[in-house]
Scaffold this motif. Sequence first.
Motif: not given
Length: 68
Positions: A5, A15-16, A19, A23
């Motif tokens: 990342w 990045y989190a 992600s 999801l």
Amino acid sequence: MSFFWREAGLTYLQYANVSAKALRNVLKDQAKAVAIRREEQFAKVQVWKDGKQGDTRVIDASGNKLNL
């Protein structure tokens, strides 16, 4: 060794967030609704004056008052 990342030019928080969004997009409808509801943010504000609790206000991320 560098994290992928970081090599992509993202911070860990970016990045989190990417992600988590990916999801949530692949969840089934019922689980997706629960996950989307969980990501909502709000703040509870209480004004104290002369040692006594005053009015309580709940404010969402856009600054609107909520009735909870």
